[in-house]
Design an enzyme around this catalytic site. Structure first.
Site, PDB file in Angstrom:
ATOM      1  N   ARG A   1      33.791  20.693   1.367  1.00 51.63           N
ATOM      2  CA  ARG A   1      34.461  19.532   2.006  1.00 51.63           C
ATOM      3  C   ARG A   1      35.001  18.608   0.989  1.00 51.63           C
ATOM      4  O   ARG A   1      36.049  17.807   1.467  1.00 51.63           O
ATOM      5  CB  ARG A   1      33.362  18.928   3.036  1.00 51.63           C
ATOM      6  CG  ARG A   1      33.193  19.803   4.202  1.00 51.63           C
ATOM      7  CD  ARG A   1      31.849  19.038   4.885  1.00 51.63           C
ATOM      8  NE  ARG A   1      30.697  19.428   4.046  1.00 51.63           N
ATOM      9  CZ  ARG A   1      29.626  19.126   4.270  1.00 51.63           C
ATOM     10  NH1 ARG A   1      29.287  18.848   5.573  1.00 51.63           N
ATOM     11  NH2 ARG A   1      28.349  19.179   3.371  1.00 51.63           N
TER      12      ARG A   1
ATOM     13  N   SER B   1      26.178  18.824   9.593  1.00 53.56           N
ATOM     14  CA  SER B   1      25.258  19.060  10.655  1.00 53.56           C
ATOM     15  C   SER B   1      24.162  17.697  10.786  1.00 53.56           C
ATOM     16  O   SER B   1      23.990  17.324  11.773  1.00 53.56           O
ATOM     17  CB  SER B   1      24.125  20.251  10.276  1.00 53.56           C
ATOM     18  OG  SER B   1      24.979  21.344  10.456  1.00 53.56           O
TER      19      SER B   1
ATOM     20  N   LYS C   1      10.664  23.015   5.345  1.00 59.02           N
ATOM     21  CA  LYS C   1      11.612  21.983   6.012  1.00 59.02           C
ATOM     22  C   LYS C   1      11.587  22.736   7.360  1.00 59.02           C
ATOM     23  O   LYS C   1      12.288  23.751   7.791  1.00 59.02           O
ATOM     24  CB  LYS C   1      13.061  22.039   5.497  1.00 59.02           C
ATOM     25  CG  LYS C   1      13.505  20.706   5.651  1.00 59.02           C
ATOM     26  CD  LYS C   1      14.640  20.623   4.830  1.00 59.02           C
ATOM     27  CE  LYS C   1      15.993  20.863   5.448  1.00 59.02           C
ATOM     28  NZ  LYS C   1      17.250  20.640   4.545  1.00 59.02           N
TER      29      LYS C   1
END
Ligand code: PNS
Length: 161
Positions: free
Chosen positions: A90, A127, A41
């Protein structure tokens, strides 16, 4: 000496990451922020660019150092006598993603994972989302340190976003 690792892709580091770094730095003697080098990636930022940004945003905590790693996170931990992985959560989807990795990591080498509740003002910040919004011309300056924001704006302009 207690030594924890904050692993991740950090492409780029956000204020949510930075908030976790500061809290982990207050809890452990030594903290390694470890950037995953994933050959499958390619990110927006190169690994050296991410490490430079991470060093800048963590410079205020002298017990934090930044490294990169390939392969298994737990092997990186064992080699460096790191006993704890710390991740920010989160919400429930983060927990669903993180729990099997934490359990696998514990089974592989006994390295435990601790979770810190994300600060509510960053609970929707990632991000990937800031990259997407910045690429489409949106203002993401309140979610990034000034240096990271400048780097993202420059990168976005460079790739024609
Ligand atoms: O920021 P990310 O992409 O959510 O971070 C994920 C990361 C890097 C922590 C995770 O993918 C990882 O630990 N990768 C290293 C390879 C590994 O150890 N895989 C087995 C996990 S059980």
């Amino acid at each position: 000496m207690t030594h924890a690792v904050c692993p991740g892709s950090f492409d780029p580091p956000t204020l949510g990451h930075q908030d976790v770094f500061g809290r982990v730095a207050a809890l452990f003697d030594e903290v390694t922020v470890a950037v995953l080098v994933n050959p499958a990636k390619t990110g927006l930022f190169s690994i050296p660019e991410r490490m430079e940004l991470l060093r800048a945003v963590s410079a205020q905590w002298p017990n934090i150092k930044v490294q990169s790693f390939t392969g298994l996170l737990v092997e990186f931990c064992v080699e460096r006598h790191i006993s704890v992985i710390v991740k920010g959560l989160r919400g429930a989807s983060d927990f669903d993603y993180e729990l099997p990795m934490a359990q696998m990591n514990a089974r592989l080498t006994g390295v435990d994972t601790m979770f810190l509740a994300a600060a509510p003002q960053y609970s929707f910040v990632s991000s990937s989302l800031v990259k997407q919004v910045a690429g489409l011309g949106g203002d993401v300056s309140e979610y990034l340190s000034p240096q990271v924001h400048a780097a993202l704006v420059a990168k976005t302009a460079m790739i024609g976003g």
